[in-house]
Design an enzyme around this catalytic site. Structure first.
Site, PDB file in Angstrom:
ATOM      1  CB  SER A 170     -19.678  -3.616  -9.327  1.00  0.00           C
ATOM      2  OG  SER A 170     -18.991  -3.976  -7.972  1.00  0.00           O
ATOM      3  CE1 TYR A 183     -17.258   1.341  -8.433  1.00  0.00           C
ATOM      4  CE2 TYR A 183     -17.956  -0.456  -7.116  1.00  0.00           C
ATOM      5  CZ  TYR A 183     -17.424   0.027  -8.308  1.00  0.00           C
ATOM      6  OH  TYR A 183     -16.898  -1.004  -9.151  1.00  0.00           O
TER       7      TYR A 183
HETATM    8  P1  NAD Z   1      -9.399   1.256 -13.873  1.00  0.00           P
HETATM    9  O1  NAD Z   1      -9.302   2.340 -13.021  1.00  0.00           O
HETATM   10  O2  NAD Z   1      -8.172   0.134 -14.217  1.00  0.00           O
HETATM   11  O3  NAD Z   1     -10.032   1.500 -15.311  1.00  0.00           O
HETATM   12  C1  NAD Z   1     -11.227   2.701 -15.109  1.00  0.00           C
HETATM   13  C2  NAD Z   1     -11.015   3.298 -16.510  1.00  0.00           C
HETATM   14  O4  NAD Z   1     -12.240   4.097 -16.540  1.00  0.00           O
HETATM   15  C3  NAD Z   1      -9.932   4.068 -16.919  1.00  0.00           C
HETATM   16  O5  NAD Z   1      -9.494   3.931 -18.245  1.00  0.00           O
HETATM   17  C4  NAD Z   1     -10.238   5.554 -16.683  1.00  0.00           C
HETATM   18  O6  NAD Z   1      -9.464   6.358 -17.394  1.00  0.00           O
HETATM   19  C5  NAD Z   1     -11.748   5.295 -17.117  1.00  0.00           C
HETATM   20  N1  NAD Z   1     -12.423   6.508 -16.565  1.00  0.00           N
HETATM   21  C6  NAD Z   1     -12.608   7.023 -15.235  1.00  0.00           C
HETATM   22  N2  NAD Z   1     -13.386   8.296 -15.550  1.00  0.00           N
HETATM   23  C7  NAD Z   1     -13.512   8.557 -16.796  1.00  0.00           C
HETATM   24  C8  NAD Z   1     -14.234   9.486 -17.377  1.00  0.00           C
HETATM   25  N3  NAD Z   1     -14.921  10.416 -16.698  1.00  0.00           N
HETATM   26  N4  NAD Z   1     -14.383   9.577 -18.640  1.00  0.00           N
HETATM   27  C9  NAD Z   1     -13.865   8.367 -19.529  1.00  0.00           C
HETATM   28  N5  NAD Z   1     -13.108   7.333 -18.989  1.00  0.00           N
HETATM   29  C10 NAD Z   1     -13.172   7.405 -17.436  1.00  0.00           C
HETATM   30  O7  NAD Z   1     -10.670   0.109 -13.345  1.00  0.00           O
HETATM   31  P2  NAD Z   1     -11.299  -1.404 -13.532  1.00  0.00           P
HETATM   32  O8  NAD Z   1     -11.212  -2.160 -12.481  1.00  0.00           O
HETATM   33  O9  NAD Z   1     -10.792  -1.663 -14.956  1.00  0.00           O
HETATM   34  O10 NAD Z   1     -12.755  -0.625 -13.764  1.00  0.00           O
HETATM   35  C11 NAD Z   1     -13.417  -0.853 -15.099  1.00  0.00           C
HETATM   36  C12 NAD Z   1     -14.899  -1.032 -14.642  1.00  0.00           C
HETATM   37  O11 NAD Z   1     -15.015  -2.332 -13.832  1.00  0.00           O
HETATM   38  C13 NAD Z   1     -15.588   0.167 -13.791  1.00  0.00           C
HETATM   39  O12 NAD Z   1     -16.762   0.180 -13.918  1.00  0.00           O
HETATM   40  C14 NAD Z   1     -15.561  -0.433 -12.358  1.00  0.00           C
HETATM   41  O13 NAD Z   1     -16.429   0.093 -11.438  1.00  0.00           O
HETATM   42  C15 NAD Z   1     -15.643  -1.980 -12.752  1.00  0.00           C
HETATM   43  N6  NAD Z   1     -15.552  -2.984 -11.688  1.00  0.00           N
HETATM   44  C16 NAD Z   1     -14.232  -3.199 -11.355  1.00  0.00           C
HETATM   45  C17 NAD Z   1     -13.818  -4.060 -10.258  1.00  0.00           C
HETATM   46  C18 NAD Z   1     -12.500  -4.531  -9.947  1.00  0.00           C
HETATM   47  O14 NAD Z   1     -12.421  -5.129  -8.766  1.00  0.00           O
HETATM   48  N7  NAD Z   1     -11.444  -4.079 -10.507  1.00  0.00           N
HETATM   49  C19 NAD Z   1     -15.049  -4.943  -9.740  1.00  0.00           C
HETATM   50  C20 NAD Z   1     -16.149  -4.508 -10.054  1.00  0.00           C
HETATM   51  C21 NAD Z   1     -16.456  -3.699 -11.165  1.00  0.00           C
END
Ligand code: NAD
Length: 288
Positions: A170, A183
């Protein structure tokens, strides 16, 4: 409602003539593959001809929806010509991770690319954050990613043919995020994990890199479906818009491809300029 990512983004109207080098036929495991960025990554690699293991969590409250979505995603991977493998597992549980990786290796024959994508966040003033909430985030985002990497590397070393790990980090890998200390810490730790593993295993042709998404429209963010809040978020981004999961997926695929064969230990920021100190866009003072 689950989206048909394949048709919507890469399907019927896909005009790309050439596939990415080194992805076709590779076995890839995506953690957290049923939502947001993970879902788009799974879709992207499928369209590039990979065999895709889709990790999902067994959340009893959403089991029916998850099963339906997983089954749709599986048929889409198959439709792209690759093998599909749904793998249930909670990445905060060591036992689940070991079982999940073994299942991928046994059923697909090997593991070539691990995408550490699963992630969560909780918000609280740092002096009031519950230990259990702190642990939850660290256990999924950092410990879970490390344990998945450990199991993948064990396999890469045993078979002796290199391997690839991409961590979904991130912008908060480097930008402090008040009220989200766990986080920020987890993603800061991910940067060092990326570099440490990259250095340790570079002689074995194991590449470890990360992408650092900026604000991306996915279910993790409350502003994704709220036009007003989203506008407020976009007002802080130099390029004036939030990112899409598909943009994150494309860069992940690039880092996993042979075009990135000489890149290891790096985090690629995919953030519309968010890490460029946006407050400096306009001079603070007009003085000489
Ligand atoms: P999201 O909530 O749509 O997806 C998160 C996924 O992680 C889901 O499929 C959920 O089921 C899975 N998950 C959560 N806990 C889990 C566990 N214990 N075991 C297995 N799976 C688990 O969010 P996203 O935005 O798609 O996030 C994906 C990655 O991107 C994350 O690591 C997040 O930190 C990172 N990220 C997202 C953003 C953003 O703005 N969306 C920005 C920076 C980084």
């Amino acid at each position: 409602m689950p989206r048909d990512l394949f048709v919507r983004y890469y399907g019927a109207n896909d005009s790309r003539k050439q596939q990415m080098k080194g992805i076709q036929g590779k076995n890839i495991l995506v953690t957290g593959a049923t939502s947001g960025i993970g879902q788009a990554i799974a879709a992207y690699f499928a369209t590039e001809g990979a065999n895709v293991a889709l990790n999902y969590r067994n959340d009893p409250n959403k089991l029916d929806d998850t099963r339906k979505l997983i089954s749709q995603m599986c048929s889409q991977v198959k439709g792209c010509g690759g093998k599909e493998l749904p793998v249930e597992g909670d990445v905060s549980e060591e036992g689940d991770i070991i079982r999940m990786c073994n299942e991928v290796i046994e059923k697909l024959g090997s593991l070539d690319i691990l995408i550490n994508n699963a992630g969560i966040q909780t918000s609280a003033a740092s002096h009031e954050l519950k230990t259990s909430d702190f642990d939850k985030v660290m256990n999924v985002n950092l410990r879970g990613a490390y344990l998945c990497a450990r199991e993948a590397i064990k396999h890469f070393m045993e078979r002796g043919n290199g391997g690839i790990i991409i961590n979904v980090s991130s912008v908060h890998e480097i930008i402090p995020r008040p009220q989200y200390v766990s986080y920020s810490m987890s993603k800061g730790g991910m940067e060092n994990m990326t570099k440490t593993l990259a250095l340790e295993y570079a002689p074995h042709n194991i590449r470890v890199n990360a992408i650092a998404p900026g604000a991306t429209a996915t279910p993790i963010n409350s502003w994704t479906d709220d036009a007003q809040k989203r506008q407020e978020v976009e007002s802080h981004i130099p390029m004036g818009r939030v990112g899409t999961s598909e943009e994150m997926a494309a860069i992940t695929a690039f880092l996993a491809s042979d075009d990135a064969a000489y890149i290891t230990g790096q985090t690629l920021f995919v953030d519309g300029g968010l890490t460029l100190y946006p407050d400096f866009l306009n001079p603070w003072s007009a003085g000489e």
